[in-house]
Design a protein around this motif. Structure first.
Motif, PDB file in Angstrom:
ATOM      1  N   GLY A 295       0.835  -1.192   0.000  1.00  0.00           N
ATOM      2  CA  GLY A 295       0.000   0.000   0.000  1.00  0.00           C
ATOM      3  C   GLY A 295       0.872   1.244   0.000  1.00  0.00           C
ATOM      4  N   ASN A 296       0.333   2.348   0.478  1.00  0.00           N
ATOM      5  CA  ASN A 296       1.110   3.584   0.455  1.00  0.00           C
ATOM      6  C   ASN A 296       2.021   3.709   1.686  1.00  0.00           C
ATOM      7  OD1 ASN A 296      -0.512   4.482   2.604  1.00  0.00           O
ATOM      8  ND2 ASN A 296      -1.910   5.584   1.263  1.00  0.00           N
ATOM      9  N   ARG A 297       2.767   4.783   1.739  1.00  0.00           N
ATOM     10  CA  ARG A 297       3.738   4.971   2.810  1.00  0.00           C
ATOM     11  C   ARG A 297       3.071   5.053   4.176  1.00  0.00           C
ATOM     12  NH1 ARG A 297       6.402   9.552   5.234  1.00  0.00           N
ATOM     13  NH2 ARG A 297       8.487   8.952   5.993  1.00  0.00           N
ATOM     14  N   ASP A 298       1.928   5.721   4.257  1.00  0.00           N
ATOM     15  CA  ASP A 298       1.235   5.832   5.545  1.00  0.00           C
ATOM     16  C   ASP A 298       0.802   4.460   6.062  1.00  0.00           C
ATOM     17  OD1 ASP A 298       1.569   8.540   5.640  1.00  0.00           O
ATOM     18  OD2 ASP A 298      -0.524   9.052   5.248  1.00  0.00           O
ATOM     19  N   ALA A 299       0.345   3.610   5.161  1.00  0.00           N
ATOM     20  CA  ALA A 299      -0.074   2.268   5.570  1.00  0.00           C
ATOM     21  C   ALA A 299       1.109   1.489   6.133  1.00  0.00           C
ATOM     22  CB  ALA A 299      -0.689   1.525   4.389  1.00  0.00           C
ATOM     23  N   LEU A 300       2.244   1.585   5.464  1.00  0.00           N
ATOM     24  CA  LEU A 300       3.440   0.891   5.926  1.00  0.00           C
ATOM     25  C   LEU A 300       3.933   1.466   7.241  1.00  0.00           C
ATOM     26  CD1 LEU A 300       5.685  -1.163   5.484  1.00  0.00           C
ATOM     27  CD2 LEU A 300       6.837   0.517   4.002  1.00  0.00           C
ATOM     28  N   LEU A 301       3.972   2.776   7.331  1.00  0.00           N
ATOM     29  CA  LEU A 301       4.435   3.432   8.545  1.00  0.00           C
ATOM     30  C   LEU A 301       3.527   3.109   9.731  1.00  0.00           C
ATOM     31  CD1 LEU A 301       6.505   5.321   9.804  1.00  0.00           C
ATOM     32  CD2 LEU A 301       5.215   7.262   8.891  1.00  0.00           C
ATOM     33  N   SER A 302       2.237   3.044   9.501  1.00  0.00           N
ATOM     34  CA  SER A 302       1.299   2.706  10.576  1.00  0.00           C
ATOM     35  C   SER A 302       1.587   1.324  11.148  1.00  0.00           C
ATOM     36  CB  SER A 302      -0.148   2.767  10.063  1.00  0.00           C
ATOM     37  OG  SER A 302      -0.515   4.088   9.741  1.00  0.00           O
ATOM     38  N   GLU A 303       1.860   0.350  10.280  1.00  0.00           N
ATOM     39  CA  GLU A 303       2.139  -0.999  10.764  1.00  0.00           C
ATOM     40  C   GLU A 303       3.483  -1.061  11.492  1.00  0.00           C
ATOM     41  OE1 GLU A 303      -0.089  -3.190  10.995  1.00  0.00           O
ATOM     42  OE2 GLU A 303      -1.504  -2.072   9.762  1.00  0.00           O
ATOM     43  N   VAL A 304       4.445  -0.306  11.025  1.00  0.00           N
ATOM     44  CA  VAL A 304       5.735  -0.245  11.721  1.00  0.00           C
ATOM     45  C   VAL A 304       5.553   0.347  13.118  1.00  0.00           C
ATOM     46  CG1 VAL A 304       7.984   0.901  11.754  1.00  0.00           C
ATOM     47  CG2 VAL A 304       7.169  -0.171   9.648  1.00  0.00           C
TER      48      VAL A 304
END
Length: 211
Positions: A69-78
């Protein structure tokens, strides 16, 4: 995503607010590789760059976006993957307590972890607007997961009628989450210094824990 995932407190947030990426991390090796690369970069204090991450993985950006997905989606999971072990450690450290004192202890330790984690404060300073959007609004699953975890703690430790029935568990969890955010991100919200001591005092006052 980490060795603490089997603890009950670690399961609540994801169950309450799953995402497309969190589901993929259980079944897709490509998404998991990207996630681990992003997590390592974040802990090192680096900005998560989709272009650099794609290059490190040997794929193009289109493939990476298709995986995670987008960067926000990845950052949220991190971000959530780092919150989970903090919760688990706080719960383990308070094993000798029960009821409201235990809720206070767990939330205080959680706030302390947010304030003292260098890589997390680096992220807050570097991307304050994005951080507040992801951490304190429902645009991202993080706040829903956090509030759900706090509500689970409230129900377990204080029952279905906390504070003598003055408020329901969901309402109390929302208040506790907002107190946590207010003191953890005080520098971004009001320009004050983040303070675990003030958070601790506020939790005790809200939950009527005597000194």
């Amino acid at each position: 995503m980490n060795s603490t995932v089997g603890a009950p407190i670690a399961q609540v947030g994801l169950a309450a607010a799953p995402s497309l990426l969190s589901d993929r991390l259980d079944t897709r090796d490509d998404a998991m590789r990207a996630f681990h690369g992003a997590r390592e970069a974040f802990i090192a204090g680096d900005r998560i760059s989709m272009g650099e991450l794609a290059a490190d993985l040997g794929v193009d950006r289109t493939s990476l976006f298709r995986w995670v997905g987008n960067r926000d989606a990845l950052l949220s999971e991190v971000l959530w993957s780092l919150a989970v072990p903090t919760f688990v450690q706080a719960e383990q450290a308070s094993a000798d307590l029960a009821g409201a004192p235990r809720v206070v202890a767990i939330l205080t330790d959680f706030v302390d972890g947010l304030i003292t984690a260098t890589y997390f404060r680096t992220f807050l300073r570097r991307e304050p607007a994005r951080a507040l959007r992801l951490l304190t609004t429902k645009e991202s699953p993080i706040q829903r997961r956090y509030t759900a975890t706090v509500e689970w703690l409230v129900r377990r430790e204080l029952g279905e009628a906390p504070l003598g029935g003055a408020i329901d568990p969901a309402g109390l969890a929302y208040l506790l989450a907002r107190v946590s955010e207010s003191f953890s991100y005080a520098d971004l919200i009001s320009g004050d210094e983040p303070s675990v001591d003030r958070a601790h005092a506020a939790f005790r006052l809200l939950l009527r824990v005597d000194s």
